[in-house]
Design a protein around this motif. Structure first.
Motif, short mmCIF file in Angstrom:
data_model
loop_
_atom_site.label_atom_id
_atom_site.label_comp_id
_atom_site.label_asym_id
_atom_site.label_seq_id
_atom_site.Cartn_x
_atom_site.Cartn_y
_atom_site.Cartn_z
N SER A 244 0.83 -1.15 0.08
CA SER A 244 -0.08 0.00 0.12
C SER A 244 0.69 1.29 0.04
N LEU A 245 2.14 1.28 0.56
CA LEU A 245 2.94 2.45 0.66
C LEU A 245 3.55 2.62 -0.87
N ARG A 246 3.70 1.46 -1.28
CA ARG A 246 4.47 1.43 -2.75
C ARG A 246 3.34 2.34 -3.52
N ASP A 247 2.06 1.83 -3.59
CA ASP A 247 1.13 2.48 -4.43
C ASP A 247 1.14 3.97 -4.03
N PHE A 249 3.57 6.08 -2.77
CA PHE A 249 4.64 6.61 -3.24
C PHE A 249 4.64 6.77 -4.73
N LYS A 250 4.35 5.87 -5.60
CA LYS A 250 4.22 5.82 -6.84
C LYS A 250 3.39 7.03 -7.44
N GLU A 251 2.12 7.34 -6.79
CA GLU A 251 1.35 8.49 -6.79
C GLU A 251 2.22 9.79 -6.88
N LEU A 252 3.51 9.54 -6.11
CA LEU A 252 4.19 10.80 -5.95
C LEU A 252 5.56 11.04 -6.89
N LEU A 260 11.94 3.06 -2.98
CA LEU A 260 10.78 2.71 -1.95
C LEU A 260 11.36 2.03 -0.79
N ASP A 261 12.48 1.19 -0.80
CA ASP A 261 13.01 0.70 0.34
C ASP A 261 13.65 1.28 1.28
N ARG A 262 14.39 2.74 0.83
CA ARG A 262 14.97 3.61 1.57
C ARG A 262 14.01 4.37 2.29
N LEU A 263 12.94 4.82 1.65
CA LEU A 263 11.48 5.50 2.40
C LEU A 263 11.15 4.51 3.52
N VAL A 264 10.88 3.38 3.12
CA VAL A 264 10.03 2.60 3.88
C VAL A 264 10.79 1.94 5.30
N PHE A 265 12.05 1.41 4.82
CA PHE A 265 13.11 1.12 6.14
C PHE A 265 14.02 2.16 6.62
N GLY A 266 13.94 3.33 6.16
CA GLY A 266 14.65 4.55 6.71
C GLY A 266 15.98 4.54 6.53
N ASN A 267 16.66 3.60 5.29
CA ASN A 267 17.91 3.67 5.16
C ASN A 267 18.11 3.11 3.79
#
Length: 295
Positions: A244-247, A249-252, A260-267
């Motif tokens: 759901s986060l992927r979807d 972020f894709k809209e952005l 996406l991994d960096r944004l979701v996991f903070g690194n």
């Protein structure tokens, strides 16, 4: 330890050797006939450093005080069209922002304009033991002050030069007591770097001495809070919230898996990016242990 990667390493090494050779000629330390030998010593590759452990033909030109007299001194030289201190120029040319030894601390130059607060330059081969390599480019490792302190590396020797390689994939951080840690809030983490048996891309260098000297197991065992945060994120990943986060972020306009991994996991979690942010390798390794698919 993270390998130092830069697209122009050899070019920087040659420029550094040229600057030093001009300084040494102007001060009468070497003659023009000795210049080629001097440059070879200064710019010899990380793989060939060991070939220069025995003093070269220009024995005695570089002594134990050479580093503090030149690269570590307050003196300014004509570099890139302005007067600069050689140590700061070298660190800024490399542009390394995270300590390659520990991947734990930033090593930004805090005040580049006034040349204050730069990274330490550790000697892979200690200058107290092999003084003629005190100024050699691939013997100077930009690192944090903690790793370079007498209580940690100091004059100790290690097995892997970060210019030559690292253990981003060959060895993984692992929480040994993961189940107990998950079940018991009071339990402390026990972290160890263990060989990645599934990694057979190429023969790996032995990091045993690097792990021991820099106390990497002890250092990363103190990050229980981060491990718990990663557990929460891994649980959300397994529950499907990641998609759901992927979807969202894709809209952005953010669509690559790495971003996406960096944004979701903070690194950063891709090995080629470990030098961009502290704790990136640890983050990736623990997520893998928790079953997160980072492919």
């Amino acid at each position: 330890m993270i390998q130092i990667r830069h697209p122009k390493l050899e070019e920087i090494a040659r420029s550094y050797a040229e600057v030093l050779s001009k300084i040494f000629i102007s001060k009468g330390k070497i003659t023009h006939k000795q210049e080629d030998c001097f440059r070879e010593l200064i710019a010899c590759s990380a793989e060939n450093l060991s070939l220069f452990i025995e003093p070269p033909q220009i024995k005695g030109v570089i002594d134990a005080d050479a580093y503090s007299n030149y690269t570590g001194s307050q003196n300014r030289y004509d570099l890139d069209g302005k007067k600069q201190r050689l140590g700061y120029w070298l660190v800024n040319q490399l542009g390394i922002t995270v300590c390659p030894y520990c991947n734990h601390n930033y090593i930004f130059t805090r005040d580049p304009e006034n040349e204050k607060g730069r990274a330490d330059l550790d000697h892979y081969y200690p200058k107290s033991k092999i003084s003629h390599l005190a100024l050699s480019f691939y013997n100077l490792i930009p690192c944090c002050k903690t790793c370079n302190s007498n209580g940690i590396k100091g004059d100790q020797t290690i097995d892997i030069n970060p210019y030559e390689g690292g253990f981003e994939n060959s060895h993984l951080f692992t929480v040994v007591n993961l189940v107990e840690f998950f079940l018991t809030q009071e339990q402390e983490t026990e972290v160890k770097l263990v060989k990645n048996e599934s990694y057979a891309k190429e023969p790996s260098l032995d990091p045993t001495e690097n792990i021991r000297v820099f106390r990497l197991n002890e250092l990363y065992s103190q990050h229980g809070t981060l491990v718990r945060d990663l557990m929460t994120k891994a649980e959300a990943y397994h529950e499907g919230y990641y998609e759901s986060l992927r979807d969202s972020f894709k809209e952005l306009g953010i669509g690559s898996n790495k971003d996406l991994d960096r944004l979701v996991f903070g690194n950063y979690v891709a090995p080629e990016d470990f030098g961009k942010q502290p704790l990136s390798k640890f983050t990736r390794d623990i997520l893998l242990q928790l079953g997160v698919d980072l492919s």
